[in-house]
Design an enzyme around this catalytic site. Structure first.
Site, PDB file in Angstrom:
ATOM      1  CD  GLU A 113      37.262  41.085  38.167  1.00 34.83           C
ATOM      2  OE1 GLU A 113      36.755  40.012  38.557  1.00 34.83           O
ATOM      3  OE2 GLU A 113      36.780  42.205  38.430  1.00 34.83           O
ATOM      4  CD  GLU A 133      37.580  42.703  42.829  1.00 38.26           C
ATOM      5  OE1 GLU A 133      38.668  42.347  43.366  1.00 38.26           O
ATOM      6  OE2 GLU A 133      37.448  42.768  41.598  1.00 38.26           O
TER       7      GLU A 133
END
Lengths: 262, 402
Positions: A113, A133
């Site tokens: 990210e 995730e």
């Protein structure tokens, strides 16, 4: 005195900002604050481009889970209200300077990210990237999914995030997630060369391109066009534009201009 | 729609490379070439590997398509036969040591008595009547004598390892071409005047003529560190994404091209870098400058993208490939860059194709390679070939079918 989590080195007008939060640059409030401050500092000190890298074995193995405990997230940005992890990412996207991420080793979860919040990504061939995730029951919470959708479209974005797999650098380049894949041994020199080309470029025009692209990515073509209209004045009245036109008129090649970033 | 030199007959006394390359060019352009060889070994290039003994691939590449005549010029009758053949020649080409054919009464003076229209080209190292005419000439020795080797040694400098001559026999091939050019010019002259003449072609002079930087090598001007001849030969070879190498066609030392390169690289900061502020400094700090260029090259992922970006500066780039690889490319197929000849053992070998395409002529690739004396019966002006063979004046090999 403890080692700083983030260092800044200079190569001309290129600020090389490096993460070194041992062992794996897990993102916590401290690291993100350090990055924000380094970027703001670089801007203040006249940088015309930023190269973001890691001094450790990996780019970043992800978010430190302490980030998601109540209260801690607010620590990002020195406790400024409304900051938090997304505030950190937005500060990269709102920075007027082009930011190149040089990724080696693992860029997973939050690490990916951070890279996705940069403008350009150069990756070492053996790097492994992924939105992992989901493997621990989380969804990416630091802007990964919308930014992937913007780069690769919804089907591929969902595939990357839902399965949480690790990906090969070449695959991500082919899909358009990253810009350039290089041999491991070449990452340092090539990412430097790549970022330096931007650092000696027409900084105002480049900043305008960044704004327009980000707006279009977030809100569509019309929003991009609006930003373009906003940027017109600053670009047209920039000294670099006049330098470029003059170079073109005298040598027939705009690229022969020596831009100064104003 | 015939070939440009259709109907031209060439008597070819040449051996090895310079002469045979000249007559190969004439053959490729459509001339009939009759290659005259002595008995025994004939042209010695029939023997070195690879390929069948007596018709090696080296021989095939230069001599395919030429008819082979084998006559012993030490016999008066043999010389008479060949002189008779030369009456019908448009062109004679030889590359003996100067004076050799005079001994056999086959020099220009003698041949042109019977055939004033003949164009007679003599190829040698140093010309027919000079103080060096007696010296043997091979490509490496000519390269050394006329200064090319010294230039190469200087060019490669400390990277040369143990210096040696390079991989191509430039002096031979270029001279063969100059001889063909001379022949064609004389043919044109004959067209308007009806007269033939002697064309004396020297390898050493050819090598000066084809040296594009001769103006520097001859005058030795002060260059202030700038490379010669646009620095064309200082083109760096660089690693490319994916493991291959490429070459970019300009010298980063030459000021003119340094500026273009910096712009196309988006690195005009290099123009103000004190390490690179002059040609002399760029030469001194060449390793660091090359690092920057190499890094920039590695920011490209496909060769096509790289070459397109180079067009911004009016430049191009080249991939480093082997000839074998190149010969299998799409371009090679489109152009007909290679053709095949069947050797004397029935194997097909690839040889180069034609460098030209004529809009109004058709060219014929060579269809065969001849063993020594294979065409004696067809070509020699005699009814009595068995007697001449028995006497050893003429020597005919039969093609051996395996």
């Amino acid at each position: 005195m403890a080692e700083p989590l983030v260092t800044t080195e200079w190569d001309g007008k290129l600020a090389v900002i490096a993460m070194q939060r041992a062992p794996h640059n897990l993102l916590n409030a401290g690291l993100m604050t350090g990055l924000m401050e380094a970027i703001q500092g670089a801007e203040r000190d006249g940088a015309r481009a930023i190269l973001l890298r890691s001094k450790l074995k990996h780019f970043s193995a992800g978010a430190d889970l302490s980030l998601f405990e109540p209260g801690d997230g607010a620590g990002v940005g020195g406790g400024v209200k409304g900051a938090g992890p997304m505030g950190f990412l937005e500060s990269l996207e709102n920075c007027p300077l082009p930011i190149v991420a040089a990724v080696h080793g693992a860029a997973l979860g939050g690490g990916l990210e951070v890279a996705l919040a940069c403008d350009l990504i150069v990756v070492a061939r053996s790097a492994r990237l992924g939105a992992v995730e989901a493997t621990i029951g989380l969804a990416p919470l630091m802007g990964c999914v919308p930014r992937l959708v913007a780069r690769v479209g919804p089907a591929k974005a969902k595939e990357i995030a839902m399965f949480g797999r690790r990906y090969d650098a070449e695959t991500f380049e082919r899909m358009g997630v990253v810009n350039l894949v290089v041999d491991d041994d070449d990452l340092e020199r090539v990412s430097l060369s790549y970022a330096k080309q931007l650092a000696v470029g027409p900084t105002i025009a480049i900043g305008a391109i960044k704004k327009i692209a980000n707006a279009a990515s977030r809100e569509g073509t019309t929003a991009g066009d609006v930003k373009q209209g906003d940027a017109l004045g600053a670009v047209m009245s920039s000294k670099d534009m006049r330098r470029g036109i003059k170079a073109f008129a005298t040598t027939g090649a705009g690229a022969s201009a020596a831009f100064e970033g104003n | 729609m015939g070939s440009p030199l259709q109907g031209i007959r060439v008597i070819d006394f040449t051996r090895v490379l310079a002469g045979p390359h000249c007559t190969k060019v004439l053959r490729d352009l459509g001339a009939e070439v009759l290659k005259v060889e002595p008995p025994g070994i004939g042209d010695l290039t029939r023997y070195p590997p690879p390929g069948p003994l007596g018709c090696s691939h080296y021989f095939t590449q230069q001599n395919a398509g030429k008819k082979a005549v084998c006559v012993d010029l030490n016999f008066a009758e043999g010389r008479t036969l060949i002189r008779e053949l030369c009456r019908s020649a448009d062109v004679v080409v030889e590359n003996f040591r100067p004076g050799t054919l005079k001994h056999f009464e086959l020099d220009y003076e003698r041949v042109s008595q019977d055939n004033p229209r003949v164009i007679y080209a003599s190829i040698s190292g140093y010309g027919q009547r000079t103080s060096m005419s007696h010296r043997g000439a091979f490509a490496p020795t000519v390269h050394a004598e006329m200064g090319m080797l010294r230039t190469l040694i200087n060019h490669y400098g400390s990277t040369a390892g143990s210096p040696q001559s390079d991989a191509f026999s430039h002096a031979d091939v270029y001279t063969g071409l100059e001889a063909a050019i001379g022949v064609l010019a004389a043919l044109q002259h004959r067209h308007t005047t009806g007269k033939g003449q002697h064309v004396d072609v020297a390898m050493a002079a050819t090598m000066l003529s084809v040296n594009e930087r001769a103006h520097v090598d001859l005058n030795e001007p002060e260059m202030d560190g700038e490379p010669v001849a646009l620095g064309a030969t200082e083109a760096p070879i660089l690693r490319f994404h994916g493991g291959g190498s490429i070459v970019i066609p300009v010298s980063p030392v030459l000021t003119l091209t340094f500026h273009r390169l910096a712009a196309v690289m988006r690195r005009n900061d290099l123009l103000r870098d004190p390490r690179f502020a002059s040609a002399k400094l760029r030469r001194k700090n060449i390793a660091e400058l090359m690092q920057e260029i190499q890094s920039w090259v590695l920011t490209f992922q496909t060769f096509e993208d790289f070459e397109v970006q180079m067009t911004e500066a009016g430049l191009a780039a080249g991939r480093v490939r082997s000839m074998a690889e190149f010969s299998q490319s799409k371009w090679a197929e489109e152009w007909g860059a290679t053709t095949t000849v069947v050797d004397t053992e029935g194997a097909e070998i690839k040889v180069p194709g034609f460098p030209w395409r004529f809009s109004d002529c058709a060219l014929e690739p060579a269809q065969f390679v001849a063993v020594l004396g294979e065409h004696n019966a067809e070509v020699l002006p005699t009814d009595d070939i068995e007697r001449l063979e028995a006497a050893g004046i003429v020597s005919t090999r039969r093609r051996v079918r395996s």
